[in-house]
Design an enzyme around this catalytic site. Structure first.
Site, mmCIF file in Angstrom:
data_model
loop_
_atom_site.group_PDB
_atom_site.id
_atom_site.type_symbol
_atom_site.label_atom_id
_atom_site.label_comp_id
_atom_site.label_asym_id
_atom_site.label_seq_id
_atom_site.Cartn_x
_atom_site.Cartn_y
_atom_site.Cartn_z
ATOM 1 N N TYR A 292 96.679 27.007 12.488
ATOM 2 C CA TYR A 292 97.404 25.759 12.199
ATOM 3 C C TYR A 292 97.085 25.251 10.794
ATOM 4 O O TYR A 292 97.974 24.941 10.005
ATOM 5 C CB TYR A 292 97.030 24.701 13.248
ATOM 6 C CG TYR A 292 97.741 23.381 13.055
ATOM 7 C CD1 TYR A 292 99.070 23.216 13.451
ATOM 8 C CD2 TYR A 292 97.083 22.286 12.489
ATOM 9 C CE1 TYR A 292 99.720 22.003 13.278
ATOM 10 C CE2 TYR A 292 97.727 21.067 12.318
ATOM 11 C CZ TYR A 292 99.050 20.939 12.715
ATOM 12 O OH TYR A 292 99.691 19.728 12.550
ATOM 13 N N ASP B 72 116.025 27.240 16.771
ATOM 14 C CA ASP B 72 114.622 27.650 16.844
ATOM 15 C C ASP B 72 114.215 28.055 15.430
ATOM 16 O O ASP B 72 114.728 29.048 14.894
ATOM 17 C CB ASP B 72 114.500 28.829 17.821
ATOM 18 C CG ASP B 72 113.066 29.320 17.964
ATOM 19 O OD1 ASP B 72 112.232 29.050 17.054
ATOM 20 O OD2 ASP B 72 112.774 29.989 18.965
ATOM 21 N N ASN C 170 110.003 19.064 10.062
ATOM 22 C CA ASN C 170 108.965 18.415 10.878
ATOM 23 C C ASN C 170 108.525 19.282 12.061
ATOM 24 O O ASN C 170 107.394 19.165 12.518
ATOM 25 C CB ASN C 170 109.530 17.064 11.382
ATOM 26 C CG ASN C 170 108.706 16.474 12.487
ATOM 27 O OD1 ASN C 170 107.575 16.040 12.272
ATOM 28 N ND2 ASN C 170 109.232 16.483 13.714
ATOM 29 N N LYS D 130 99.614 24.908 7.550
ATOM 30 C CA LYS D 130 99.921 23.632 6.892
ATOM 31 C C LYS D 130 99.483 23.666 5.426
ATOM 32 O O LYS D 130 100.121 23.048 4.575
ATOM 33 C CB LYS D 130 99.262 22.479 7.649
ATOM 34 C CG LYS D 130 99.838 22.255 9.063
ATOM 35 C CD LYS D 130 101.309 21.900 9.015
ATOM 36 C CE LYS D 130 101.850 21.431 10.359
ATOM 37 N NZ LYS D 130 103.276 21.050 10.291
ATOM 38 N N PRO E 42 100.324 13.702 7.593
ATOM 39 C CA PRO E 42 99.799 12.664 8.477
ATOM 40 C C PRO E 42 98.396 13.030 8.962
ATOM 41 O O PRO E 42 98.056 14.198 9.122
ATOM 42 C CB PRO E 42 100.768 12.657 9.668
ATOM 43 C CG PRO E 42 101.942 13.506 9.260
ATOM 44 C CD PRO E 42 101.415 14.463 8.236
ATOM 45 N N GLY F 271 107.252 13.262 19.031
ATOM 46 C CA GLY F 271 106.943 11.862 18.730
ATOM 47 C C GLY F 271 107.235 11.480 17.289
ATOM 48 O O GLY F 271 107.877 10.447 17.032
HETATM 49 N N1 NAP Z 1 100.623 14.163 15.934
HETATM 50 C C1 NAP Z 1 99.711 14.376 14.996
HETATM 51 O O1 NAP Z 1 98.544 13.939 15.093
HETATM 52 C C2 NAP Z 1 100.054 15.135 13.740
HETATM 53 C C3 NAP Z 1 99.172 15.063 12.652
HETATM 54 C C4 NAP Z 1 99.483 15.753 11.488
HETATM 55 C C5 NAP Z 1 100.651 16.481 11.415
HETATM 56 N N2 NAP Z 1 101.472 16.544 12.482
HETATM 57 C C6 NAP Z 1 102.704 17.328 12.336
HETATM 58 O O2 NAP Z 1 103.796 16.464 12.599
HETATM 59 C C7 NAP Z 1 104.870 17.205 13.184
HETATM 60 C C8 NAP Z 1 105.301 16.582 14.500
HETATM 61 O O3 NAP Z 1 104.189 16.415 15.346
HETATM 62 P P1 NAP Z 1 104.307 15.726 16.799
HETATM 63 O O4 NAP Z 1 102.998 15.135 17.111
HETATM 64 O O5 NAP Z 1 105.527 14.902 16.880
HETATM 65 O O6 NAP Z 1 104.433 17.059 17.672
HETATM 66 P P2 NAP Z 1 105.375 17.477 18.872
HETATM 67 O O7 NAP Z 1 105.675 16.306 19.728
HETATM 68 O O8 NAP Z 1 104.770 18.700 19.475
HETATM 69 O O9 NAP Z 1 106.714 17.852 18.114
HETATM 70 C C9 NAP Z 1 106.943 19.103 17.628
HETATM 71 C C10 NAP Z 1 108.437 19.305 17.656
HETATM 72 O O10 NAP Z 1 108.736 20.580 17.115
HETATM 73 C C11 NAP Z 1 109.696 21.209 17.941
HETATM 74 N N3 NAP Z 1 109.482 22.644 17.858
HETATM 75 C C12 NAP Z 1 108.348 23.344 18.145
HETATM 76 N N4 NAP Z 1 108.550 24.647 17.924
HETATM 77 C C13 NAP Z 1 109.824 24.767 17.469
HETATM 78 C C14 NAP Z 1 110.620 25.868 17.062
HETATM 79 N N5 NAP Z 1 110.163 27.136 17.091
HETATM 80 N N6 NAP Z 1 111.889 25.632 16.646
HETATM 81 C C15 NAP Z 1 112.378 24.380 16.627
HETATM 82 N N7 NAP Z 1 111.677 23.297 17.009
HETATM 83 C C16 NAP Z 1 110.425 23.501 17.428
HETATM 84 C C17 NAP Z 1 109.472 20.650 19.346
HETATM 85 O O11 NAP Z 1 110.692 20.550 20.030
HETATM 86 P P3 NAP Z 1 111.180 21.506 21.223
HETATM 87 O O12 NAP Z 1 109.949 21.953 21.960
HETATM 88 O O13 NAP Z 1 112.095 20.632 22.012
HETATM 89 O O14 NAP Z 1 111.872 22.587 20.488
HETATM 90 C C18 NAP Z 1 109.045 19.227 19.023
HETATM 91 O O15 NAP Z 1 110.173 18.385 18.907
HETATM 92 C C19 NAP Z 1 104.364 18.649 13.298
HETATM 93 O O16 NAP Z 1 104.718 19.359 12.132
HETATM 94 C C20 NAP Z 1 102.845 18.470 13.318
HETATM 95 O O17 NAP Z 1 102.191 19.625 12.867
HETATM 96 C C21 NAP Z 1 101.222 15.891 13.645
#
Ligand code: NAP
Length: 254
Positions: free
Chosen positions: A161, A66, A93, A165, A191, A10
């Site tokens: 986690y 990856d 990200n 971070k 975020p 997202g």
């Molecule tokens: N949503 C929140 O509330 C929030 C809050 C604070 C921080 N964040 C941070 O923001 C970032 C994005 O969050 P999000 O909510 O968009 O999460 P998400 O939808 O789970 O996105 C994570 C992305 O990382 C990719 N990914 C996971 N493991 C990977 C690997 N080993 N190699 C390459 N790609 C990998 C996944 O793609 P594939 O599975 O297709 O590879 C996916 O596109 C993350 O760093 C998260 O920690 C999120």
């Protein structure tokens, strides 16, 4: 030219859209190419004024890699540099986030700790090493690390986690010091709880989670984070480095 990891998620999709709207050629990375193709189709086409210059006719590029596998990162970054010439901006990200085992630290399986640290902390290190050579040669570049406001809240049952971070915030500072002499800026964005597919799966009450504790009293959307990432990816932020900025509607103060 911007390389964004985790582009199928997202926040990653929102970053790619905004950077492409701002005129960048985008390399959208993830482990699963199929998940990236719909995003590539919806990005605005690369404009003639994008600075793609020597890459006449360049198009946004989906990249399978990856981040927990250094060989895969090397191959992915090499492909991007071959096809798009260089990486000016890296947005770290991608993270293990939606699929985490939740447990008190004394019960957390060490394999799960290692998996999360290898992805969320070593992953950005390996990605940054892969693009840093070209950035150092050119004497310019921006790296934006996506960390999390959970570093301030210290969420229970998320030791792996939160530690990953927090480590990324430390890594941001060291990389800023080491890359600064080459004219490269490294910053982090933290975020708060943001509505994405992954976070919605984590919380039954996602739409209202934490809203009352924030100053702005509404749920956070991915679009709330993109402006800061775009700024830190641009030369407008060229004298800011080593910083971590929270984007959470005024819930935590740094
Ligand atoms: N949503 C929140 O509330 C929030 C809050 C604070 C921080 N964040 C941070 O923001 C970032 C994005 O969050 P999000 O909510 O968009 O999460 P998400 O939808 O789970 O996105 C994570 C992305 O990382 C990719 N990914 C996971 N493991 C990977 C690997 N080993 N190699 C390459 N790609 C990998 C996944 O793609 P594939 O599975 O297709 O590879 C996916 O596109 C993350 O760093 C998260 O920690 C999120």
């Amino acid at each position: 030219m911007c390389l964004v990891t985790g582009s199928s998620g997202g926040l990653g999709r929102a970053f790619c859209r905004r950077l492409a709207e701002d005129g960048a050629v985008v390399a959208a990375a993830g482990r699963n190419l199929e998940r990236l193709l719909p995003l590539i189709d919806e990005l605005p086409p690369v404009a003639a004024s994008s600075g793609a210059g020597e890459l006449e006719g360049a198009t946004h590029l989906p990249v399978q890699l990856d981040i927990s596998d250094p060989a895969s990162v090397e191959a992915g970054v090499r492909l991007v540099e071959e096809r798009l010439g260089r990486v000016d901006v890296l947005v770290n990200n991608a993270a293990a986030y939606g699929d985490l085992t939740r447990a008190p630290f004394w019960e957390l399986p060490l394999e799960e700790w290692d998996r999360v640290l290898a992805t969320n902390l070593r992953g950005p290190l390996v990605m940054s090493r892969a693009v840093a050579a070209g950035m150092r040669e050119r004497g310019s570049g921006h790296i934006v690390n996506i960390t999390s406001a959970t570093f301030w809240s210290g969420s229970a049952n998320w030791a792996h986690y939160v530690a990953s971070k927090g480590g990324l915030i430390g890594l941001t500072r060291v990389m800023a010091k080491e890359l600064g002499p080459f004219g490269i800026c490294v910053n982090a964005v933290a975020p708060g709880f943001t509505l994405t597919e992954a976070s919605r799966d984590l919380m039954a009450d996602a739409e209202t989670y934490g809203v009352e504790r924030g100053s702005l009293k509404r749920a956070q959307q991915p679009e709330d984070v993109v402006g800061l990432v775009a700024f830190l990816a641009s030369d407008d932020s060229g004298f800011i480095t080593g910083q971590t900025i929270i984007v959470d509607g005024g819930r935590q103060f740094n």
